[in-house]
Design a protein around this motif. Structure first.
Motif, PDB file in Angstrom:
ATOM      1  N   SER A  29      13.300   4.893  -4.264  1.00  0.00           N
ATOM      2  CA  SER A  29      14.388   5.085  -3.310  1.00  0.00           C
ATOM      3  C   SER A  29      13.908   4.639  -1.939  1.00  0.00           C
ATOM      4  O   SER A  29      13.126   5.335  -1.304  1.00  0.00           O
ATOM      5  N   SER A  30      14.359   3.513  -1.504  1.00  0.00           N
ATOM      6  CA  SER A  30      13.930   2.957  -0.227  1.00  0.00           C
ATOM      7  C   SER A  30      14.735   3.539   0.931  1.00  0.00           C
ATOM      8  O   SER A  30      15.974   3.511   0.911  1.00  0.00           O
TER       9      SER A  30
ATOM     10  N   MET B 199       9.100   6.946  -4.670  1.00  0.00           N
ATOM     11  CA  MET B 199       8.356   5.898  -3.987  1.00  0.00           C
ATOM     12  C   MET B 199       9.327   4.906  -3.392  1.00  0.00           C
ATOM     13  O   MET B 199      10.447   4.745  -3.891  1.00  0.00           O
ATOM     14  N   GLY B 200       8.915   4.261  -2.342  1.00  0.00           N
ATOM     15  CA  GLY B 200       9.792   3.345  -1.643  1.00  0.00           C
ATOM     16  C   GLY B 200       9.967   2.015  -2.329  1.00  0.00           C
ATOM     17  O   GLY B 200      10.942   1.311  -2.099  1.00  0.00           O
ATOM     18  N   SER B 201       9.031   1.646  -3.207  1.00  0.00           N
ATOM     19  CA  SER B 201       9.074   0.358  -3.885  1.00  0.00           C
ATOM     20  C   SER B 201       8.281   0.461  -5.185  1.00  0.00           C
ATOM     21  O   SER B 201       7.347   1.258  -5.282  1.00  0.00           O
ATOM     22  N   ASP B 202       8.636  -0.367  -6.150  1.00  0.00           N
ATOM     23  CA  ASP B 202       7.874  -0.347  -7.401  1.00  0.00           C
ATOM     24  C   ASP B 202       6.438  -0.817  -7.187  1.00  0.00           C
ATOM     25  O   ASP B 202       5.554  -0.509  -7.983  1.00  0.00           O
ATOM     26  N   SER B 203       6.161  -1.510  -6.093  1.00  0.00           N
ATOM     27  CA  SER B 203       4.781  -1.921  -5.811  1.00  0.00           C
ATOM     28  C   SER B 203       3.893  -0.718  -5.469  1.00  0.00           C
ATOM     29  O   SER B 203       2.670  -0.825  -5.496  1.00  0.00           O
TER      30      SER B 203
ATOM     31  N   ALA C 248       6.651  11.896  -1.346  1.00  0.00           N
ATOM     32  CA  ALA C 248       7.238  10.599  -1.011  1.00  0.00           C
ATOM     33  C   ALA C 248       6.132   9.621  -0.639  1.00  0.00           C
ATOM     34  O   ALA C 248       5.350   9.890   0.269  1.00  0.00           O
ATOM     35  N   ALA C 249       6.078   8.506  -1.335  1.00  0.00           N
ATOM     36  CA  ALA C 249       5.051   7.493  -1.104  1.00  0.00           C
ATOM     37  C   ALA C 249       5.693   6.218  -0.596  1.00  0.00           C
ATOM     38  O   ALA C 249       6.657   5.727  -1.187  1.00  0.00           O
TER      39      ALA C 249
END
Length: 158
Positions: A29-30, A1-5, A55-56
């Motif tokens: 992993s951003s 995911m791009g962010s923990d959010s 990938a989110a």
């Protein structure tokens, strides 16, 4: 995911994969804040035994594309609803990939379907996943038949 959010949405995929007994890993992993690390993750995935990547990401949502650009493994993108455009920007960013760098894309916040799609891809190689997918679909069918009986009475032919 791009962010923990993104984790509340990604948890839906985690739940499906656990239920199907599919091994997985989760990482943040951003594509924009960690481009080198994201590329390294994608480039090393096959050697680490990964066979499908989900990938989110929300907003600009280039994570799935950045990963797909660095691997030939199947990549499934989950556009996350966020920002002023409520995920529409993430959907467009994820689905509009250049020729030769495909990303399979599910609905905005469609993490469960991303997991089911990944499992379907893996079922080509792993028959035990095929069986679990069939069992899931049958249990869903039976549940809907029962709900229909409760809501509308017994099903009868026309």
């Amino acid at each position: 995911m791009g962010s923990d959010s993104d984790s509340p949405i990604v948890e839906k995929a985690v739940s499906v994969l656990k239920g199907l007994g599919v091994p997985f890993e989760v990482t943040i992993s951003s594509a924009h804040r960690m481009p080198e690390e994201t590329a390294t993750y994608a480039k090393s995935a096959r050697q680490r035994g990964i066979e499908v990547i989900i990938a989110a990401a929300g907003m600009a949502a280039h994570l799935a594309g950045a990963i797909a650009a660095n691997t030939t493994l199947p990549v499934i993108g989950i556009p996350i609803k966020s920002g002023e455009l409520n995920g529409l920007d993430a959907l467009y960013s994820t689905v509009q990939m250049p020729t030769g760098i495909p990303v399979a894309t599910v609905a905005i916040n469609g993490a469960a379907n991303a997991a089911y799609l990944a499992a379907s891809i893996l079922s080509i190689k792993y028959p035990e996943i095929t069986g679990k997918l069939k069992d899931y679909r049958e249990s869903t069918r039976k549940s809907l038949v029962e709900k229909s009986k409760i809501a509308w009475g017994p099903l009868t032919p026309n």
